[in-house]
Motif scaffolding. Structure first.
Motif, PDB file in Angstrom:
ATOM      1  N   ASP A 242      -0.505  87.277 -35.921  1.00  0.00           N
ATOM      2  CA  ASP A 242       0.639  86.480 -35.484  1.00  0.00           C
ATOM      3  C   ASP A 242       0.294  84.999 -35.500  1.00  0.00           C
ATOM      4  N   ARG A 243       1.220  84.213 -36.028  1.00  0.00           N
ATOM      5  CA  ARG A 243       1.084  82.760 -35.949  1.00  0.00           C
ATOM      6  C   ARG A 243       2.281  82.227 -35.181  1.00  0.00           C
ATOM      7  N   GLU A 244       2.008  81.674 -34.009  1.00  0.00           N
ATOM      8  CA  GLU A 244       3.074  81.071 -33.219  1.00  0.00           C
ATOM      9  C   GLU A 244       2.495  79.967 -32.347  1.00  0.00           C
ATOM     10  N   THR A 245       3.253  78.910 -32.248  1.00  0.00           N
ATOM     11  CA  THR A 245       2.873  77.761 -31.441  1.00  0.00           C
ATOM     12  C   THR A 245       3.908  77.573 -30.342  1.00  0.00           C
ATOM     13  N   PRO A 246       3.490  77.482 -29.078  1.00  0.00           N
ATOM     14  CA  PRO A 246       4.471  77.268 -28.007  1.00  0.00           C
ATOM     15  C   PRO A 246       5.267  75.986 -28.244  1.00  0.00           C
ATOM     16  N   LEU A 247       6.543  76.018 -27.856  1.00  0.00           N
ATOM     17  CA  LEU A 247       7.369  74.820 -27.965  1.00  0.00           C
ATOM     18  C   LEU A 247       6.799  73.732 -27.062  1.00  0.00           C
ATOM     19  N   ALA A 248       6.617  72.563 -27.631  1.00  0.00           N
ATOM     20  CA  ALA A 248       5.992  71.471 -26.874  1.00  0.00           C
ATOM     21  C   ALA A 248       6.870  70.995 -25.723  1.00  0.00           C
ATOM     22  N   ASP A 249       8.174  70.969 -25.935  1.00  0.00           N
ATOM     23  CA  ASP A 249       9.101  70.471 -24.910  1.00  0.00           C
ATOM     24  C   ASP A 249      10.298  71.422 -24.861  1.00  0.00           C
TER      25      ASP A 249
ATOM     26  N   GLY B 194      23.471  76.929 -38.030  1.00  0.00           N
ATOM     27  CA  GLY B 194      23.010  76.722 -36.660  1.00  0.00           C
ATOM     28  C   GLY B 194      21.506  76.697 -36.512  1.00  0.00           C
ATOM     29  N   ILE B 195      20.742  76.876 -37.594  1.00  0.00           N
ATOM     30  CA  ILE B 195      19.274  76.863 -37.520  1.00  0.00           C
ATOM     31  C   ILE B 195      18.771  75.424 -37.580  1.00  0.00           C
ATOM     32  N   LEU B 196      17.913  75.063 -36.631  1.00  0.00           N
ATOM     33  CA  LEU B 196      17.370  73.707 -36.551  1.00  0.00           C
ATOM     34  C   LEU B 196      15.889  73.703 -36.927  1.00  0.00           C
ATOM     35  N   PRO B 197      15.485  72.958 -37.962  1.00  0.00           N
ATOM     36  CA  PRO B 197      14.062  72.796 -38.255  1.00  0.00           C
ATOM     37  C   PRO B 197      13.426  71.826 -37.251  1.00  0.00           C
ATOM     38  N   LEU B 198      12.287  72.224 -36.697  1.00  0.00           N
ATOM     39  CA  LEU B 198      11.589  71.387 -35.717  1.00  0.00           C
ATOM     40  C   LEU B 198      10.343  70.782 -36.355  1.00  0.00           C
ATOM     41  N   ALA B 199      10.235  69.452 -36.309  1.00  0.00           N
ATOM     42  CA  ALA B 199       9.051  68.775 -36.833  1.00  0.00           C
ATOM     43  C   ALA B 199       7.859  69.069 -35.928  1.00  0.00           C
TER      44      ALA B 199
END
Length: 494
Positions: free
Chosen positions: A129-136, A103-108
């Motif tokens: 911490d390294r995190e990027t907000p989800l673009a959409d 069920g894990i989806l890799p996001l480009a």
């Protein structure tokens, strides 16, 4: 204490292995850089860490899944990772634990959420911490919706769903509500580890497990009187149509808020606390495991409290494993024996809870001075008459009046402690009167047990018990076993 310790032991030994839990939420990789600190940098007043090794652990929702897998449950997980090396490390770690990662989806174009902690000796020096907000987020929510919904159907559908929300954008309002509504229609409990100040997305879930600070934030109650905060939690529970809240209170344990007249509190186990990282993950995971195995919410929460007490004694994000939980249960059994010794008010409350669960309460009484095999056999037979056995124990003064100034041989607190250690006994209540009549009237048992050397019309309190629909039961005694006989033999030997 556990309401049904036998069920808890069965769950830990057997039932966990037959259950499936689905975890949905924010996946993270926890990286640790371990080293020693021997000096301060000449460039700035900061410690110099001489790095010796690097390790990785599952974080966020992945840590919830890791806890479940180590407890022996079949575990599936749904969430996002980036198309990067950290994402592969996290998936590999989950798979090594036996967790289903389909069920894990890799996001480009998105990076796996990673927390890097620098440890000098046994002290955390720095976290990056390294995190990027989800673009959409709308598109991401739709992708997860398509991924998770088919997993709720068929033979492999989960017994429990856990939503692990770390406010990283994965658990949108739309996704939460779609999952909760569908699960509710299918009769699948949904547990939520919540975040933020708007809990509307969790409406109609089975349970929420906020910590004290999170509950203050969502209710607006200042950090003051705990009862006021828990009352606000009850109002929140009702407004969201949630069955119960499991409020974690750090050193004050856990409170169960479920519409009862008063929230029930489970005290924290006393131990040295090294690191609280991931303790909330362990609580929600063990609570979910317990409910999946058929435990009552109070027993499942008590088990979760024991598990949390283990992981806070470890350094860094950690998961509970089955052997550690078994050990915690053995330790708790020692505490529980002394908890069986109750005053009249506590005993009355406990019996009311047992009655509310449909359990029949047996009452018997005696001095039990110099406990022997006849006593033990009698109590075991009395216990089989119902589901709970309450023992009224004569105080020292009462024993002396009944049996003479040389008795008792064993003082009342020691007698109570030994009796509480017997598996057949659920509560020990001291009484100072010559007869237990007043105590019986207060406790209102269903069955009044006495030795078969009495006739029914001789049993004190028998008329009372029959008046409220109960009965008197006479229990056969083991011949040739008595405290008086033991004392006489000891005297003869002297």
């Amino acid at each position: 204490m556990f309401d049904k310790r036998s069920d808890v032991l069965h769950a830990v030994e057997t039932a966990f292995y037959q259950k499936h839990v689905l975890v949905v939420g924010d996946l993270m990789l926890d990286r640790y850089l371990w080293g020693d600190v021997t000096r301060i940098s000449p460039e700035a007043p900061v410690p110099v860490v001489h790095m010796q090794r690097e390790s990785h652990r599952c974080g966020g929702a992945a840590n919830v899944a890791s806890n479940l897998a180590k407890l022996g449950l079949h575990t599936s997980i749904v969430g996002f990772v980036g198309e990067d090396s950290d994402g592969q490390v996290l998936i590999s770690a989950l798979q090594e634990s036996g967790i289903d990662t389909h069920g894990i989806l890799p996001l480009a174009g998105w990076s796996t959420i990673t927390k890097t902690r620098v440890i000098g000796g046994h002290q955390q020096i720095l976290r990056m911490d390294r995190e990027t907000p989800l673009a959409d987020t709308a598109h991401a929510s739709q992708l997860l919706h398509q991924q998770v919904m088919p997993m709720l159907e068929g033979e492999q559908r989960p017994h429990v769903i856990i939503l692990s929300d770390y406010a990283k954008g994965v658990l949108s309002f739309e996704l939460c509500q779609a999952l909760i509504v569908r699960a509710r229609n299918l009769g699948i409990p949904v547990l939520v580890d919540p975040k933020g100040r708007d809990y509307a997305r969790y409406r109609h879930a089975t349970a929420l497990s906020p910590n004290r600070g999170e509950l203050r934030g969502v209710t607006g109650v200042e950090d003051g009187d705990l009862n006021t905060l828990l009352d606000a939690g009850e109002s929140l529970r009702q407004s969201l149509d949630v069955a119960f809240l499991a409020v974690t209170l750090s050193e004050q344990g856990i409170a169960l808020v479920d519409g009862s007249e008063h929230p029930r509190r489970i005290p924290a186990m006393a131990q040295e606390v090294y690191d609280v990282s991931g303790a909330g993950d362990t609580v929600i995971a063990t609570l979910g495991a317990g409910l999946a195995a058929g435990l009552t919410r109070l027993d499942a929460l008590h088990l979760a409290n024991l598990a949390a007490g283990v992981v806070v004694g470890k350094l860094g994000t950690a998961a509970i494993d089955l052997n550690e939980l078994r050990g915690a249960l053995l330790t708790d059994a020692t505490y529980e024996q002394s908890d069986k010794i109750a005053n009249w008010a506590h005993a009355k409350q406990q019996i009311a809870r047992w009655h509310a669960q449909g359990e029949k309460v047996v009452f018997t009484n005696g001095c039990f001075d110099l406990l022997h095999a006849g006593h033990v056999t009698y109590l075991e037979h009395a216990r089989r008459l119902g589901q709970r056995l309450v023992l009224g124990l004569n105080t020292d003064a009462s024993v002396s009046r009944l049996k003479g100034p040389e008795r008792p041989l064993i003082q009342e607190q020691d007698r109570a402690r030994v009796l509480a250690a017997l598996a057949a006994v659920d509560l020990v209540v001291l009484f100072e009167q010559d007869t237990p009549l007043e105590l019986i009237e207060q406790l209102r048992p269903d069955i009044l047990a006495k030795g078969a050397d009495y006739r029914e019309d001789q049993v004190v309190g028998g008329d009372l018990v029959r008046r409220w629909g109960g009965r008197v039961a006479l229990v056969q005694l083991v011949q040739g076993r008595s405290t008086t006989g033991i004392v006489q033999r000891i005297s003869a030997q002297k």
